[in-house]
Design a protein around this motif. Structure first.
Motif, PDB file in Angstrom:
ATOM      1  N   HIS A 123      22.697   1.409  27.849  1.00 47.44           N
ATOM      2  CA  HIS A 123      22.543  -0.012  28.298  1.00 47.44           C
ATOM      3  C   HIS A 123      23.125  -0.911  27.514  1.00 47.44           C
ATOM      4  O   HIS A 123      23.921  -1.744  27.726  1.00 47.44           O
ATOM      5  CB  HIS A 123      21.127  -0.359  28.667  1.00 47.44           C
ATOM      6  N   GLY A 145      13.921  -1.673  34.392  1.00 45.60           N
ATOM      7  CA  GLY A 145      12.829  -1.212  35.031  1.00 45.60           C
ATOM      8  C   GLY A 145      11.704  -0.552  34.264  1.00 45.60           C
ATOM      9  O   GLY A 145      10.374  -0.570  34.437  1.00 45.60           O
ATOM     10  N   ASP A 175       9.661  -6.123  40.286  1.00 44.27           N
ATOM     11  CA  ASP A 175       9.241  -4.938  41.521  1.00 44.27           C
ATOM     12  C   ASP A 175       7.790  -5.406  41.937  1.00 44.27           C
ATOM     13  O   ASP A 175       7.668  -5.139  43.080  1.00 44.27           O
ATOM     14  CB  ASP A 175       9.532  -3.671  40.909  1.00 44.27           C
ATOM     15  N   GLY A 188      13.813  -7.127  42.032  1.00 44.99           N
ATOM     16  CA  GLY A 188      14.543  -7.967  41.013  1.00 44.99           C
ATOM     17  C   GLY A 188      15.544  -8.635  41.678  1.00 44.99           C
ATOM     18  O   GLY A 188      15.861  -9.915  41.930  1.00 44.99           O
ATOM     19  N   ASP A 192      15.544 -12.953  42.790  1.00 44.95           N
ATOM     20  CA  ASP A 192      16.821 -13.439  41.995  1.00 44.95           C
ATOM     21  C   ASP A 192      17.625 -14.244  43.214  1.00 44.95           C
ATOM     22  O   ASP A 192      17.524 -15.806  43.025  1.00 44.95           O
ATOM     23  CB  ASP A 192      17.854 -12.609  41.583  1.00 44.95           C
ATOM     24  N   GLY A 278      18.721  -3.635  33.868  1.00 43.37           N
ATOM     25  CA  GLY A 278      18.998  -4.280  35.179  1.00 43.37           C
ATOM     26  C   GLY A 278      18.542  -5.621  35.264  1.00 43.37           C
ATOM     27  O   GLY A 278      19.149  -6.511  36.012  1.00 43.37           O
ATOM     28  N   ASN A 282      20.140 -10.809  36.345  1.00 41.91           N
ATOM     29  CA  ASN A 282      19.404 -11.858  37.065  1.00 41.91           C
ATOM     30  C   ASN A 282      20.439 -13.225  36.761  1.00 41.91           C
ATOM     31  O   ASN A 282      20.498 -13.355  35.433  1.00 41.91           O
ATOM     32  CB  ASN A 282      18.088 -11.895  36.323  1.00 41.91           C
ATOM     33  N   ASP A 310      21.813   0.734  36.357  1.00 45.73           N
ATOM     34  CA  ASP A 310      22.100   2.150  35.845  1.00 45.73           C
ATOM     35  C   ASP A 310      23.623   2.732  36.415  1.00 45.73           C
ATOM     36  O   ASP A 310      23.779   2.860  37.541  1.00 45.73           O
ATOM     37  CB  ASP A 310      20.953   3.052  36.284  1.00 45.73           C
TER      38      ASP A 310
HETATM   39  O1  KG4 Z   1      18.345  -0.649  34.354  1.00 46.45           O
HETATM   40  P1  KG4 Z   1      17.944  -0.290  35.700  1.00 46.45           P
HETATM   41  O2  KG4 Z   1      18.795  -0.236  36.832  1.00 46.45           O
HETATM   42  O3  KG4 Z   1      17.182   1.018  35.496  1.00 46.45           O
HETATM   43  C1  KG4 Z   1      16.040   1.292  34.572  1.00 46.45           C
HETATM   44  O4  KG4 Z   1      16.585   1.839  33.521  1.00 46.45           O
HETATM   45  O5  KG4 Z   1      15.013   0.875  34.705  1.00 46.45           O
HETATM   46  O6  KG4 Z   1      16.995  -1.580  35.854  1.00 46.45           O
HETATM   47  C2  KG4 Z   1      16.333  -1.675  37.232  1.00 46.45           C
HETATM   48  C3  KG4 Z   1      15.299  -2.870  37.272  1.00 46.45           C
HETATM   49  C4  KG4 Z   1      14.610  -2.860  38.350  1.00 46.45           C
HETATM   50  O7  KG4 Z   1      13.342  -2.936  38.064  1.00 46.45           O
HETATM   51  C5  KG4 Z   1      15.285  -4.270  39.172  1.00 46.45           C
HETATM   52  O8  KG4 Z   1      14.237  -4.856  40.049  1.00 46.45           O
HETATM   53  C6  KG4 Z   1      15.687  -4.939  38.056  1.00 46.45           C
HETATM   54  O9  KG4 Z   1      16.028  -4.176  37.161  1.00 46.45           O
HETATM   55  N1  KG4 Z   1      16.922  -5.776  38.496  1.00 46.45           N
HETATM   56  C7  KG4 Z   1      16.733  -7.191  38.413  1.00 46.45           C
HETATM   57  C8  KG4 Z   1      18.099  -7.684  38.973  1.00 46.45           C
HETATM   58  N2  KG4 Z   1      18.659  -6.498  39.260  1.00 46.45           N
HETATM   59  C9  KG4 Z   1      17.799  -5.527  38.880  1.00 46.45           C
HETATM   60  N3  KG4 Z   1      15.782  -8.074  37.977  1.00 46.45           N
HETATM   61  C10 KG4 Z   1      15.955  -9.232  38.239  1.00 46.45           C
HETATM   62  N4  KG4 Z   1      17.028  -9.814  38.799  1.00 46.45           N
HETATM   63  C11 KG4 Z   1      18.160  -9.058  39.379  1.00 46.45           C
HETATM   64  N5  KG4 Z   1      19.242  -9.488  39.717  1.00 46.45           N
END
Ligand code: KG4
Ligand code: ZN
Length: 341
Positions: A123, A145, A175, A188, A192, A278, A282, A310
């Protein structure tokens, strides 16, 4: 076929830690030749979150196709690949095992070296893709997440975590709140979007302070405050304004992430700050950091949304820096669901 120099380092990267089956080819650490993502979101939406067993089964079905797609899109043959990088933790154990087993099998069959990569290192490394000038050291907020970490990036692949969440991760809070106000999974992006129509000052949700470490986070109290607010509205027979709840909640998360991050940047004397994970996708969070960093003469870096959530390109970048440091893994590489950074 893409013309390659013999000195080019081509990493084939595989990522299956959660609900995205992803593969990518990355050239010389920073150039993404392909980035194929099969997202399982639609499958998990009806359960309100990721179902680990379904995720593993889908990874098994899709992984070969996704890898073939990544090689094809890059115009690269498997024999041209310098090393195979794979996420081996943290994440869902059954999901990680699919990628790890696949990468080991490919490495065994071809003799191409195997490099295990930490998902969070991936990341953070996503920032190197579109910011060729970015080099360590810098400070980075990783909000996803599963994690909310404030990290000092000392060098490539060398990290010190100076703040972490005591309970829920920021994305997890997004979430859970989205589910409570009826927006569904993943929360998310939905919060947003809806927040743009709401008043972020409508409801004074708490900004948690954590006693002993000023850089740590806590989001479970905020989540409870939102649930209590929804319950009390219901008991009084009042409807809720979804957009106001979303915007006020989102502002409370952002305020804390921004305050703690910029405090760390100042105390550690950094002039470079990045975000990842993730939640870094935002739009209001990005805008808030952009404003605050500009006012403090701090260069602010963030990946495009596709590299925030991811993906395997970020694993290819992190894998490249591990590879050139001499890291190689054996065929005993295992999935480590709680791998430390
Ligand atoms: O990094 P990621 O794809 O997976 C993990 O490693 O956890 O993050 C996913 C998280 C989810 O909780 C999702 O709701 C959040 O990132 N997320 C966001 C947005 N896009 C994804 N949170 C806030 N605003 C967004 N635009
Ligand atoms: Zn992630």
């Amino acid at each position: 076929m893409e013309q390659q120099n013999r000195e080019d380092v081509l990493i084939l990267a595989v990522e299956t830690s959660c609900d995205e089956t992803a593969a990518s080819v990355v050239k010389n650490g920073r150039e993404v030749l392909s980035n194929v993502i099969y997202t399982q979101i639609a499958l998990h939406t009806k359960f309100g979150g990721v179902v680990p067993e379904i995720a593993s089964r889908k990874h098994i079905e899709k992984i070969n196709q996704v890898i073939e797609g990544a090689l094809e899109e890059a115009g690269v043959a498997l024999r041209d690949i310098t090393a195979i990088a794979v996420t081996y933790g943290p994440g869902l154990v059954g999901a990680l095992l699919v990628g790890v087993s696949e990468a080991k099998a490919l490495s065994f069959a071809t003799g191409i070296p195997l490099v295990g990569v930490h998902h969070i290192s991936g990341h953070i490394s996503a920032n190197y893709i579109e910011h060729r000038e970015l080099e360590p050291p810098f400070a980075c907020l990783v909000a996803s997440g599963g994690h909310s970490h404030l990290v000092v990036v000392k060098d490539y692949g060398q990290y010190e975590i100076i703040g972490r969440t005591r309970d829920d991760a920021a994305g997890e809070a997004f979430d859970k709140v989205a589910r409570a106000i009826g927006l569904g999974y993943p929360g998310g992006p939905k919060i947003d979007k809806l927040s743009k129509e709401g008043n972020p000052d409508a409801i004074p949700f708490p900004r948690a302070k954590v006693g002993s470490n000023e850089y740590d986070f806590s989001f479970s109290g905020l989540k409870s405050a939102v649930l209590n607010y929804l319950n009390s509205c219901q008991m009084r027979g009042e409807g809720i304004n979804q957009a106001d709840v979303a915007a006020s909640f989102q502002k409370a998360v952002i305020d804390v992430l921004v305050e703690h991050s910029l405090h760390a940047v100042k105390e550690y004397g950094f002039h470079k700050f990045a975000i990842a994970g993730g939640v870094a996708a935002n739009s209001s969070l990005r805008a808030a950091f952009e404003r605050k960093c500009a006012g403090r003469n701090v260069a602010f870096y963030y990946p495009s949304p596709i590299y925030c959530t991811d993906n395997a390109a970020m694993i290819g970048v992190a894998g490249y820096y591990e590879y050139i440091r001499g890291v190689r893994h054996g065929y005993d590489l295992n999935a480590v669901p709680n791998l430390k950074l």
